[in-house]
Design a protein around this motif. Sequence first.
Motif, PDB file in Angstrom:
ATOM      1  N   MET A  66      -9.031  -1.857  -2.556  1.00 53.86           N
ATOM      2  CA  MET A  66      -7.903  -1.193  -1.921  1.00 53.86           C
ATOM      3  C   MET A  66      -6.841  -0.840  -2.965  1.00 53.86           C
TER       4      MET A  66
ATOM      5  N   LEU B 144       2.965   2.019   2.687  1.00 48.62           N
ATOM      6  CA  LEU B 144       3.151   2.524   4.044  1.00 48.62           C
ATOM      7  C   LEU B 144       4.623   2.529   4.404  1.00 48.62           C
TER       8      LEU B 144
ATOM      9  N   GLU C 182      -6.578   3.753   5.019  1.00 45.85           N
ATOM     10  CA  GLU C 182      -5.157   3.937   5.244  1.00 45.85           C
ATOM     11  C   GLU C 182      -4.434   4.316   3.939  1.00 45.85           C
ATOM     12  N   THR C 183      -4.747   3.594   2.862  1.00 46.18           N
ATOM     13  CA  THR C 183      -4.129   3.890   1.568  1.00 46.18           C
ATOM     14  C   THR C 183      -4.479   5.309   1.128  1.00 46.18           C
TER      15      THR C 183
ATOM     16  N   GLN D  62      -8.706  -0.281   6.669  1.00 42.55           N
ATOM     17  CA  GLN D  62      -7.608  -0.686   5.791  1.00 42.55           C
ATOM     18  C   GLN D  62      -7.641   0.040   4.451  1.00 42.55           C
ATOM     19  N   ILE D  63      -8.832   0.311   3.953  1.00 47.84           N
ATOM     20  CA  ILE D  63      -8.893   1.055   2.690  1.00 47.84           C
ATOM     21  C   ILE D  63      -8.532   2.525   2.935  1.00 47.84           C
TER      22      ILE D  63
ATOM     23  N   ARG E  36       1.863  -0.466  13.457  1.00 50.25           N
ATOM     24  CA  ARG E  36       0.403  -0.531  13.347  1.00 50.25           C
ATOM     25  C   ARG E  36      -0.063  -1.914  12.892  1.00 50.25           C
ATOM     26  N   HIS E  37       0.641  -2.493  11.913  1.00 50.74           N
ATOM     27  CA  HIS E  37       0.117  -3.732  11.349  1.00 50.74           C
ATOM     28  C   HIS E  37       0.657  -4.996  12.007  1.00 50.74           C
TER      29      HIS E  37
ATOM     30  N   LYS F 197       0.828  -1.208   0.000  1.00 53.16           N
ATOM     31  CA  LYS F 197       0.000   0.000   0.000  1.00 53.16           C
ATOM     32  C   LYS F 197       0.860   1.254   0.000  1.00 53.16           C
TER      33      LYS F 197
END
Lengths: 306, 343, 332
Positions: free
Chosen positions: B169, A213, B117-118, B114-115, A221-222, A211
């Motif tokens: 996403m 990050l 976040e991107t 989660q979406i 966080r993950h 993504k």
Amino acid sequence: MFQFIVRRLIQLIPVLLGVSIIVFSLMHLTPGNPAQIIAGENAPKETIEQIENRLGLNDPIPVQYFNFVKDAVMLDFGSSWRTSLPVSEELWPKFWVTFELAVYSTIFSVFLGLIAGIISAVRQYSFADVGIMLVALFGLSMPNFWFGLMLMQWFSIKLGWLPPTGWGSPEQVILPVITLGTMGAAVVARMTRSSMLDVISQDYIRTARAKGLKERVVIYRHALKNALIPVVTVIGLQFGSLLAGAVLTESVFAINGMGKLIIDRILARDFPVVQAAVLVIAVVFVFVNLIVDISYKFLNKRINMD
Amino acid sequence: MSQETILDIKDLRTSFLVEDFEVKAVDGVSFKLPKGKTIGIVGESGSGKSITAMSILQLLDKPGKIMGGEINFKGKDLTKLSEKEIQNIRGNEISMIFQEPMTSLNPVYTIGQQIRETLKVHQGLNKQNGTKKAIELLSLVGIPSPEQRVKQYPHELSGGMRQRVMIAMALACNPELLIADEPTTALDVTIQAQILELIKDLQKDLGMSVIMITHDMGVVAETCDYVAVMYGGKVVEYQDVKSIFKSPKHPYTVGLLNSIPRHDTDVDELEPIKGNVPSPKDMPVGCRFAPRCPFATELCEKELPSLDTQADGSEVRCWVYTDRWDGDPEVNVRESKRTAESE
Amino acid sequence: MSQKELLKVNNLKQHFPIKGGILGRTVNHVKAVDDVTFDIYEGETLSVVGESGCGKSTTGRAILRLDEPTDGSIEFDGVDLLSLSRRDMRKKRKDLQVIFQDPYASLNPRQTVGKILTEAMAIQNAVPKEKRRERAIELLETVGLNADQIDRYPHEFSGGQRQRIGIARALSVDPKLIICDEAVSALDVSVQAQVLNLLKKLQREFNLTFLFIAHDLGVVRHISDRIIVMYLGKIVEIADKKSLFDNPQHPYTKALLSSIPTPDPEVKKERIILKGDVPSPINPPQGCRFHTRCPFATDICRQEVPELRNLDNMKEGHRAACHHIEKIAAEH
């Protein structure tokens, strides 16, 4: 969630019953007549009979057990055979001392263990990782009374920085907490490391990276939230061995807590106090694990709540 | 072809360095992807197809490392970018979806989180706007009642739904290139049909280019415009999709096509390729396929052929199509069956 | 082909309890297999296909009694398997072998191939002791491995070779029926083709009967004589291979067939894309279980469970469980 907690509370009933039976049999399995112990070896027969009647020792065993449980639920553990004071009066002040020691040590071990474990996992095979794991292995394998004595030798006697004994002031807290918390910290560090390594190789960590990050966000966080799930269980189990370890630590630092009380009263065959102390420790342990289970569920949304 | 090229990979080499040993997982891969088209990268386990995909976004697992080559995306060489620059491209200009929808979402966060976040990282959307956009994305990928779904955790969704969430996403920032690494392998066929249809539709609507990594020639036939067949860390054949099925050139491609049990026609006996897929730790020195190839000659076993462009525009890595071929000059690779049996 | 039934499965039900509530009682059941009836003839390959959760693997496990079925009867070679004691069932397993998807997980990593094979023979006492090693070598050669590989360990083999070992082990006791549970699903296509050809060859040589559980319809078409299509614990269609692929009757079978990507870009076919997911087998839909995704569903589908039926336009033995076979056939 509510239903889950209720179910777990109901499940505690047989556990607590089992504990109470074991604790109760303590008195009846040990050789010798309690009344004789109370009255002293040369007491006349009448006195012994009188005591037997007062304590209900002539009642059938199930009746005695029922009375014991009934009183225990009301937090009435009878009187000490040695001092004749109510057991609860003897117990509570000491209980709080031990409880404080256990809580501070848990906080110490979780804090230190988590940080060390995360560093180790993120920098796998680095100098820091190898170093931390060596120290953790040391922390695990060393008996804590010896470690306590060594700390006392250095920091109290040689350097004179901290008081060697007692409990209460902040200075007095440091050495016992390190002594008692180190093994827990080592366990938590090792668990955190392996759990983090496991999580870091999961598919969703790759997704998080894909993504765009930052690595820091990916880790904290993950990865961390998932990695904590098994660590929480270990912390719960650690608390039990912490209570046991507290007995030794208290002896080393001459802390007037439950551990010392239990040892003293076992030697003095003061069973009501021993019974009550063991029962309280068992109940605390069971409830701490209940709290752990609940927080485990709370962290791990994948498990069904029903 | 006058079309604009969005991705041009040249001589990509990716290895896994284990102690002093180098495992060459991707060993000199080159291909081009025209803008708005789909390229299929096909191969069996150990062919290096997934590692190629991971190399593009530099998402390789630990001992993996890009050893050389170029990955030119819109004129930039991705291998030369800093970690921060590549982070800005990931999930933004180039997105990726993976094989395992069941485990590719973080179990402790909601779909919405989660979406969002991107969207936050690349577009700076706040929570409210992020949620709104997340709901839009979920309905775009065909998830019913998206307002409820954003609040759910991954375990509350089926595999097909989770793959849709992954796609939502991936699409969050309108990527120009979507890399799909075996996106339907773990799904049931009726769900696979839904997901492939979805990817095709979205590509048409949004004008994305797609890299489809798969082992399934059926998926290739239905979704791709171009195909690169990989074997032993190398591309052995590159053609447009119709030609590769009609006139496959490399003996491996021919063998692969003959191995597939078809659901639409009856075949008495499959024609498998003999032997086993080679391990990257133990690659043959010459042509990687030589030990399993029914036509292999001494030349094939000793020297690696190069990937050469043929008269019809296809690219093949095989000695048969070169001047140096030392075997039967009349050889017809597509009739492998007879040859294989006579041996 | 002889038409003697080797295995008769009647009204098989497999319901797994779900525990829940405050006291952990059984609150519901997963109806993994719900009233399934079929026969397997000697020497044939009968395939069971369907998507995850349809109950195909559970059916296989129930026949082997790896799980105890909830209800129904399983008659193998004239013997009711469900009435056998555990001990007698163990003996019966000589005739009923299984090959699993992951050959590596089902082979003991600490045993050599020779040991794995001779042990299987020893358990069933199928071959006299002094002949076992000889027989093991023979088996390895039968499945296309070399005799000199007999003293190697499973990790020294590739996936396809391990599956061959699994096959050799199944063959070692001379079984009558082999249940192949996704036996080729994990293999690469080029290797999968080798194993499929091997299975076909072995069937011809040893007159084996296969119950072939798979999700890949290409594989199924290649290997089967007859095919059962399952959906959510029920049989929706059963037919010989040709009828099933050329003349499918049930809308689910049609959708399933049309969903498979065809490895030929020139073929443009009409695709039926089903909406939604397979419902949970915990509370399967009333009536026809497929009605929630079926484009032809009407009121009767929501109320009545359709029976398997044979109609005039279908070959003998071809049956489908749908209320609207006639209507759908007329429309197309």
